[in-house]
Design a protein around this motif. Structure first.
Motif, PDB file in Angstrom:
ATOM      1  N   GLU A 191      15.565  15.786   7.939  1.00  0.00           N
ATOM      2  CA  GLU A 191      16.479  15.971   9.066  1.00  0.00           C
ATOM      3  C   GLU A 191      17.705  16.793   8.688  1.00  0.00           C
ATOM      4  N   LEU A 192      17.957  16.965   7.385  1.00  0.00           N
ATOM      5  CA  LEU A 192      19.110  17.741   6.940  1.00  0.00           C
ATOM      6  C   LEU A 192      18.827  19.244   6.929  1.00  0.00           C
ATOM      7  N   THR A 193      17.571  19.628   7.191  1.00  0.00           N
ATOM      8  CA  THR A 193      17.166  21.033   7.199  1.00  0.00           C
ATOM      9  C   THR A 193      16.801  21.446   8.620  1.00  0.00           C
ATOM     10  N   GLU A 194      17.278  22.595   9.048  1.00  0.00           N
ATOM     11  CA  GLU A 194      17.029  23.070  10.412  1.00  0.00           C
ATOM     12  C   GLU A 194      15.560  23.408  10.608  1.00  0.00           C
ATOM     13  N   ALA A 195      15.031  23.059  11.784  1.00  0.00           N
ATOM     14  CA  ALA A 195      13.632  23.315  12.097  1.00  0.00           C
ATOM     15  C   ALA A 195      13.441  24.711  12.682  1.00  0.00           C
ATOM     16  N   ASP A 196      12.262  25.312  12.400  1.00  0.00           N
ATOM     17  CA  ASP A 196      11.941  26.591  13.033  1.00  0.00           C
ATOM     18  C   ASP A 196      11.333  26.339  14.412  1.00  0.00           C
ATOM     19  N   ALA A 197      10.831  27.388  15.038  1.00  0.00           N
ATOM     20  CA  ALA A 197      10.318  27.270  16.404  1.00  0.00           C
ATOM     21  C   ALA A 197       9.112  26.343  16.500  1.00  0.00           C
ATOM     22  N   ASN A 198       8.400  26.158  15.400  1.00  0.00           N
ATOM     23  CA  ASN A 198       7.230  25.273  15.391  1.00  0.00           C
ATOM     24  C   ASN A 198       7.510  23.906  14.780  1.00  0.00           C
ATOM     25  N   GLY A 199       8.791  23.613  14.582  1.00  0.00           N
ATOM     26  CA  GLY A 199       9.156  22.297  14.073  1.00  0.00           C
ATOM     27  C   GLY A 199       9.034  22.147  12.575  1.00  0.00           C
ATOM     28  N   ASN A 200       8.750  23.233  11.857  1.00  0.00           N
ATOM     29  CA  ASN A 200       8.670  23.166  10.398  1.00  0.00           C
ATOM     30  C   ASN A 200      10.073  23.234   9.789  1.00  0.00           C
ATOM     31  N   ARG A 201      10.300  22.414   8.798  1.00  0.00           N
ATOM     32  CA  ARG A 201      11.568  22.408   8.065  1.00  0.00           C
ATOM     33  C   ARG A 201      11.246  22.737   6.611  1.00  0.00           C
ATOM     34  N   CYS A 202      11.814  23.839   6.120  1.00  0.00           N
ATOM     35  CA  CYS A 202      11.395  24.339   4.812  1.00  0.00           C
ATOM     36  C   CYS A 202      12.593  24.603   3.916  1.00  0.00           C
ATOM     37  N   GLU A 203      12.469  24.169   2.665  1.00  0.00           N
ATOM     38  CA  GLU A 203      13.452  24.463   1.633  1.00  0.00           C
ATOM     39  C   GLU A 203      12.738  25.210   0.513  1.00  0.00           C
ATOM     40  N   GLY A 204      13.232  26.421   0.203  1.00  0.00           N
ATOM     41  CA  GLY A 204      12.596  27.252  -0.797  1.00  0.00           C
ATOM     42  C   GLY A 204      11.824  28.385  -0.143  1.00  0.00           C
ATOM     43  N   GLU A 205      11.009  29.070  -0.937  1.00  0.00           N
ATOM     44  CA  GLU A 205      10.203  30.181  -0.420  1.00  0.00           C
ATOM     45  C   GLU A 205       8.893  29.623   0.131  1.00  0.00           C
TER      46      GLU A 205
END
Length: 481
Positions: A288-302
């Motif tokens: 929840e501390l990472t913003e979601a993209d348009a498809n609801g994925n939250r990603c940290e890193g490459e």
């Protein structure tokens, strides 16, 4: 009146494996903004009005790492005190030890604010206001807990029922504490409007908590007092430290402060608050501390995604790709990968139990291990050899030591090394090397002002970390051998 925040840093955070491990637990996990939880807790505590000092209760193996983390966020202007446990004995032991220390230092009227090192609070203005309310009630002779305004029917938290007929300044007398409820019960609590999540934060006068513990948990107080009497104190330039005696501390009951005292005392109050609190108790909470993209994925890193939805990916060190999957947690570290469905985030701790049962060190260590003098990273290992990257802080020194079963070859990558090898002492510059034969006393130090980095190649019949005999040590570890 003295006021002392007490930071309790003892949990492992097994539901956040593989990033959280026993030697690098949850409070030291870096968040998306670059700070970790223990740094945030220290800044929040030291920034409150009227703080006399900050006391931290932690495992003695984490002392130097904790000190490093505090220093990074500017601890030099805050008096520090530490109580170092040889092993965990739950929160009642930590509270009792801190209270007895503060009673001796400042007297029974001292107010102590108990905070967990691994909780996140995002509204610090509201937090400060809640602490001021708690101080007011506590100074009138109450054990005050902080009740979080529930946002939804959570089944993973304990609850506090407030007696709203008994108002105390900006809080209420506590009617009862409630265990983690079923979903239907939690929905009823939400509708009732008098139930709050139990945050595990407290504020009370030192003298009162000692008195109440003696009444309701005399075995805790007696054993902790005996431990303190047998323990040794030390003082550094910026801190005071009490290292608890393990032979006495083992007799302390393993019980939480909630069970030992708060659920038994008749002098408990609650301050309701809405402070953006989270215990970051799972990878779902961390996501929840990472913003979601348009498809609801939250990603940290490459991270690359294709036809993937509602996933969380933590992969700071290498490229990770997701194709055609949904609702997964993917956590990648150099030596372990976790893949779990979001609905089973709480079950990650079961993997940690299996690792312990199998005596696999992935529950304990990362490839990079923190030591008082710096870090070492295991690069590769096989039959009769191990390669490490060692980084030594400026001015720091490893112990004078010896190994029975392994020899070591050191190659300096950057910085300068001062080496003791048997009767010889000499310096190594970048690209120079030396050989340490098994059975030879040796020591590595960094005399410079930049980090010393070297590659160590070990060879021998046994390469375990316990093949070490220390003769001298800056960090007091000789007596542990």
């Amino acid at each position: 009146m003295h006021f002392v925040p007490v930071i309790m840093s003892g949990g492992v955070g097994s539901r956040l494996w593989p990033v959280s491990r026993e030697t690098h637990p949850k409070p030291f996990m870096s968040l998306p903004d670059g700070q970790n939880l223990i740094q945030k807790t220290f800044l929040r505590a030291s920034g409150l009005d009227g703080v006399s000092e900050v006391l931290t209760v932690t495992n003695r193996e984490l002392f130097f790492k904790t000190e490093d983390e505090y220093r990074k966020v500017g601890s030099e202007h805050t008096p520090l005190r530490y109580v170092l446990e040889p092993f965990g004995r739950n929160t009642s032991a930590a509270v009792a030890a801190a209270a007895l220390q503060l009673n001796e230092a400042y007297g029974p009227d001292t107010l102590m604010l108990v905070l967990a090192a691994d909780h996140l609070i995002q509204n610090e203005t509201a937090f400060s206001a809640a602490v001021n309310k708690a101080k007011e009630i506590a100074s009138q002779g109450w054990l005050v807990t902080f009740g979080i305004e529930p946002q939804y029917p959570e089944t993973g938290f304990g609850y506090i029922e407030a007696d709203k007929a008994n108002t105390l300044a900006s809080g209420y007398r506590v009617a009862r504490f409630v265990e983690k409820p079923s979903l239907e019960t939690a929905k009823g609590y939400l509708e009732a409007g008098r139930y709050y999540w139990n945050s595990g934060m407290f504020c009370f006068p030192v003298g009162l908590v000692i008195e109440e513990l003696r009444e309701h948990a005399p075995d805790v107080m007696e054993t902790v007092a005996a431990t303190l009497a047998a323990s040794r104190s030390s003082q550094g330039e910026a801190y005071q430290c009490l290292t608890l005696d393990p032979e006495q501390f083992i007799d302390v009951p393993d019980i939480s402060i909630d069970y030992a005292l708060m659920e038994r005392s008749s002098k408990v109050a609650v301050v309701p608050c809405d402070i953006g609190w989270s215990d970051i108790g799972s990878w779902n909470a961390m996501s929840e501390l990472t913003e979601a993209d348009a498809n609801g994925n939250r990603c940290e890193g490459e991270v690359l995604v294709h036809e993937a939805r509602n996933n969380y990916v933590y992969s700071p060190e290498r490229l990770t790709a997701l194709v055609g999957i949904e609702d997964l947690l993917v956590v990648d570290t150099p030596d372990a990968v976790l893949i779990a469905h979001k609905d089973h985030a709480q079950d990650v701790k079961q993997i940690v139990k299996q690792l312990k049962a199998n005596e696999h060190d992935a529950h304990l260590l990362h490839r990079t291990v923190y030591r008082p003098w710096g870090t070492y990273t295991t690069l590769e290992q096989g039959h009769r050899f191990k390669m490490k990257r060692i980084e030594v802080k400026p001015g720091a020194s490893l112990s004078l030591q010896m190994h029975h079963h392994r020899s070591e070859h050191w190659i300096v990558v950057s910085g300068m090394a001062r080496v003791t090898n048997g009767e010889q002492e000499f310096y190594l510059d970048t690209n120079e090397s030396t050989f340490i034969r098994a059975g030879h006393n040796h020591r590595l130090a960094n005399p410079g002002v930049i980090p010393l980095v070297l590659i160590e190649v070990q060879s021998g019949d046994y390469l375990g970390e316990d093949d070490i005999v220390r003769f001298e040590d800056t960090y007091g570890r000789v007596d542990e051998q």
